[in-house]
Design a protein around this motif. Structure first.
Motif, mmCIF file in Angstrom:
data_model
loop_
_atom_site.group_PDB
_atom_site.id
_atom_site.type_symbol
_atom_site.label_atom_id
_atom_site.label_comp_id
_atom_site.label_asym_id
_atom_site.label_seq_id
_atom_site.Cartn_x
_atom_site.Cartn_y
_atom_site.Cartn_z
ATOM 1 N N VAL A 154 -0.446 31.459 25.158
ATOM 2 C CA VAL A 154 -1.389 30.348 25.089
ATOM 3 C C VAL A 154 -2.416 30.616 26.172
ATOM 4 C CG1 VAL A 154 -1.692 27.849 25.279
ATOM 5 C CG2 VAL A 154 0.439 28.784 24.336
ATOM 6 N N VAL A 155 -3.692 30.528 25.830
ATOM 7 C CA VAL A 155 -4.710 30.969 26.788
ATOM 8 C C VAL A 155 -5.580 29.809 27.259
ATOM 9 C CG1 VAL A 155 -4.745 33.246 25.681
ATOM 10 C CG2 VAL A 155 -6.452 31.516 25.042
ATOM 11 N N GLY A 156 -6.347 30.119 28.302
ATOM 12 C CA GLY A 156 -7.331 29.152 28.809
ATOM 13 C C GLY A 156 -6.657 27.997 29.527
ATOM 14 N N LEU A 157 -7.315 26.862 29.485
ATOM 15 C CA LEU A 157 -6.852 25.670 30.202
ATOM 16 C C LEU A 157 -5.388 25.339 29.899
ATOM 17 C CD1 LEU A 157 -8.057 23.233 31.943
ATOM 18 C CD2 LEU A 157 -8.226 22.016 29.766
ATOM 19 N N LEU A 158 -4.959 25.627 28.686
ATOM 20 C CA LEU A 158 -3.614 25.226 28.251
ATOM 21 C C LEU A 158 -2.555 26.284 28.529
ATOM 22 C CD1 LEU A 158 -4.537 23.486 24.864
ATOM 23 C CD2 LEU A 158 -4.266 22.461 27.121
ATOM 24 N N PRO A 176 -0.614 26.756 30.900
ATOM 25 C CA PRO A 176 0.682 26.244 31.369
ATOM 26 C C PRO A 176 1.615 25.799 30.241
ATOM 27 C CG PRO A 176 -1.115 25.287 32.663
ATOM 28 C CD PRO A 176 -1.749 26.059 31.550
#
Lengths: 248, 248, 248, 248, 248, 248
Positions: free
Chosen positions: A234-238, A240
């Protein structure tokens, strides 16, 4: 047993009201952990708010799995994130709309929903249909009060709620009233006494049913749709939200 | 006109395949902007993935509103974030499952869905029911291939898709086949020729219908459920999703 | 592409109004051929009229097959002859009720129908149910004006239409209005401006969707129910309807 | 009383078979008038055939009104022209599909339909749904024999009918069989004995129910949808269908 | 033929009214045997009354089997004991609610029910749904009169019935009225004349349909759910209900 | 709290098995009173048996009201007498079919029912439909064993039950199994372990949900359909069922 009650919005005062309602029906030996997520909107009044709130719910479910949780309650009437939550754990997860409908079906032939803003009634209809309660739910009404007003001006809100509920009973002949917002939990007893019909608070319903399911040792089936999600980046802001086992 | 086609997963190769399918049906004068979101999972194969992907979709819708977009397509068969997206813009927003079902209803009496993983068929059923296509959709089948295999091993995937589709036609008598994944768009023509019945790719369907709606000047109603969401603080990781006009 | 728009009644003035509406959404390169049949009633206001009008529609479909037609529109809100028409050609055939319902489903959660005579609402209900739009269509209303009054006294008719539409919106909370007669096409724009919600004219919807389907190369399936009808003798007055290949 | 049984196709031999079935259930004092229309196809095996046959049915209804008819039966399993016929007369009009479903519902929990060509099963499904028998009808099967073969080669047809019926009973557990074609009327008794479950012939069902309705003095309501059609000009080939009171 | 009409309550005066209605539609050669059971409540106005009345009905069915009965009618609008009765005999058994709904479906598109006490409308809804008439039944109304008042004060009752029926017609546009109590049978003709729409008395409907089914030689299927009940001991007060072949 | 579990049949050995299952989920402080009625059949395998058993159930409910009962469970999968029982008391009354369906809906998307005799599946379908679980229940199967065989030959019965359950899971993809007979309660745990999916015993479900409802203080609504039945004379064998306040 330990039940984690997740208030999907980030208003701590509402989380405390919800906890209070949950404790009303907790058995001896049940621990209620009531939380707001670490992220998300302060109230849930739109599909947009629900989409955001789902993430906070899923974050709390993941944390709950490390804490020995026996069952989860999602304490917002749109049941945000419910399907996804059921993939993350095989412990029973209950939405308060879902639980309220189940409970209301034992009060007679029909119930009506009274909620905050009419713009959220579309979601209520979707849930009623999806869960199979279309014949039972005979009325949908709104008080046109924002969710947080329930905390800030409970007297005015209660009066509107009572007025709308009486209208629903008179016009539809419903056997009971379902409260359409977790923030109304504190008004359940007073309204029951005023209306002389059963009034269902979803928080109490969900906690009660959660206890029942744990007692029956019934868990979500893990052989099909609700198996653990495939792990993946899962990439970017998400980022985590990447599940264990996936490279990100 | 400008149509923004959002591939809700973050795999750029699939975004390019989707763009290719979209261009097949673009009118002269239509600009197709195909994007992957800045955040989210690399493929969508669970309710959890959908919840995450919804955020990326909403982020792209918000950006699209600053770019003079005439219509949006959400190019994942679970239509993630569709209701919330319709709150953020009054330009038509179409999910590819929704669009494929509408298109398939013009091919005869019934259609069957063939998708990637059987665990996603539950979501397909929910959408079929919610959109009103329960009588039309007479078969649900899965090839049991992961979404990204469609990019990495298209030959094997195509063979499985053809095999499953033939089985659906033989057993259900469906008049047409709906492809259950945006990643199958490139296989639509070949499969049509192999099956001798209409095969519906949701990307082509959604882009075609988007153009039709723009031409008709039909927009999402803003007077009720799909008005702009109330602005409010959003906290924590999701703070960037705070809408203009809200204090965070 | 060439789209043949069949006004099933034999009133040429209405055919011209319908052509005008069709042209509003025609793409560059689309030819609109608008016709009245060579036989049938001057307006369609009963099941009896529909049965008669079906024959005229089928006659025009048969003629259209010799003229290189890419798609057909049946421009009467009862969709007369639609199933039979789909047997005579694999080019897409769209009824304007059907097309309007599909278009309206993209405007929000619900729509209401406002038509001419209340005696035709039964047919509207049947179509809504048969096509799968029962949940979406939340109101049925009639202006109690004969169909041809729309041509002869448009001002009075418009006022009744606006009045009824406002009543529908106020009582049902519908997100949009579907016009229940091809003869109302010319009132669509004015009504949209008066109501501030989307108003769907079936003629525009059908022509737009027809173009979309042609662009997608989607045709009616010919492997089952909608294969060519078995050729056979037809006797008496209807002998001209004998299909090629049959002895009469 | 006088019951007019209209065989919507123009094959006189089938009309005689239908008359024979009708007489099996006629009360003392009931006159059965069995007719083929003056126009239309020799058999009904498609939506196109049905549209044509509807006209012949309506012609016969109009003639029946001058002949003191107490009730009408439309003896084709697609019930062609039924709604329009009910506008032309307030005497009870019964389709044989409709009547067969009503009768079958008294045989137990469920029935299956066995018809001639599978391409007509779509119409059967539509009627089952429209009339409210979706839960009762649990199986749809076809012998793949043309309608007129029932007259020309009854032995072969009977064997196929028995075979398909046994398959339906074994696979669906249906309590009874509904014959899906008026031409099968003569095979009802033999099949009943072979299957040991009730077999419903629509002709017998419709005539029996017609007598029952006449006895109850129940007629079609004339206050709304089924009032007489507005009189109006009908032009071209169909000019003879102009109703009294209209200028053509 | 011999038809046994069972009034499930034990009020003999009502049994005579019911017999009178039955005779109105009896064919020459039909014998009507109208009875009250040897046990049970004097009127049926609750689920409790229905449960008790079912036993009396079953007792009469068993007795009827020794008396050469061709068909049975259960003359209470809740159709008490209907499923069980169908196990005890393969002769047709008809409930008057069921029969009235079937008859009403031939009067047009829709009907409304007008009954005695509103508390019995729940049962009416259940029957409407279970039998497949949900789309047809568009209104449920009650006069709020006890069942036995129909015998004791018919003038007052008739006035309330007419008032409620007119309200139903005005508000719902129903094509006909179904009388919701066997005790209203004697008011059917007068109400028909007052309302100018068909009014259905279930007793007449059931007797008429019973005759039709006997004429068609259609019996309840005995191969599955409605085979004879397994014989077994029955103890205590209900010991007389032990079926032949069982030890008690 | 005190929960009265009524085994509607009069076989004491089965009552003890049911009590055993009930105790598995009883909270500290819950008293389980398990009884067989004073009258009725030794097992329930037909609509006839259900009608008889209803009386015994109602007798026990009436006695329970004098004993300070907090909630009632009707421990037969046909839920005999449920509606009438709810009129006699405002304490929650739960049928085990009803309770099992509610519990199963929390295990995933779908469940299948495995019962004793196929002749009882009709009743199961009726309950599934009436309670709103039609989408959830995807399979109905029977072991073709008489109810009392579950007591007399449990090993053979268990093997048939496991075989049928595995077939249901393989063919329908159901997420869980609902046991279709109170007599199967003792086999629930073993079957759960064999199948690796949730197995729902209705007795445990009903007792658990009863406790939950009592905890929530939710009772049956007494303002409409489920108010106390009107008191009235009951004659003959059933005279003991006369309610207080009525002259008999």
């Amino acid at each position: 047993m330990k039940i984690k009650v997740i208030n999907p919005n980030t208003t701590e005062a509402m989380t405390q009201s919800i906890k209070h309602a949950a404790l009303l029906v907790a058995e001896d030996g049940t621990t209620i952990e009531a939380v707001s997520p670490r992220m998300g909107p302060v109230s849930i009044e739109s599909h947009y708010d629900e989409a955001l709130a789902s993430l906070g719910v899923l974050d709390e479910i993941r944390r709950g799995e490390d804490e020995g949780t026996d069952s989860y309650v999602i304490a917002c009437f749109g049941d945000p994130g419910l399907d996804a939550a059921r993939e993350l754990t095989s412990a029973p997860v209950l939405g308060i709309a879902e639980a309220a409908f189940h409970a209301a079906s034992f009060t007679g032939r029909s119930f009506g929903i009274v909620t905050t803003l009419s713009r959220t009634l579309g979601r209520a209809r979707d849930l009623v249909d999806a869960y199979g309660f279309s014949k039972l739910c005979v009325s949908y009404a709104a008080c046109e009060i924002p969710v947080l007003a329930l905390e800030n001006d409970p007297q005015t809100c209660y009066r509107k709620l009572e007025t709308e509920s009486k209208k629903v009973l008179a016009e539809s002949g419903a056997d009971s009233i379902v409260l359409g917002c977790a923030g109304m939990a504190g008004m359940c007893q007073r309204l029951t006494e005023a209306l002389h019909v059963p009034v269902i608070d979803g928080v109490e319903a969900a906690v009660s049913l959660a206890q029942a399911l744990v007692r029956m040792k019934i868990r979500t089936s893990t052989t099909g749709e609700f198996a653990l999600p495939p792990a993946k980046p899962v990439v970017g802001l998400l980022q985590p939200f990447t599940l264990d086992g996936a490279d990100s």
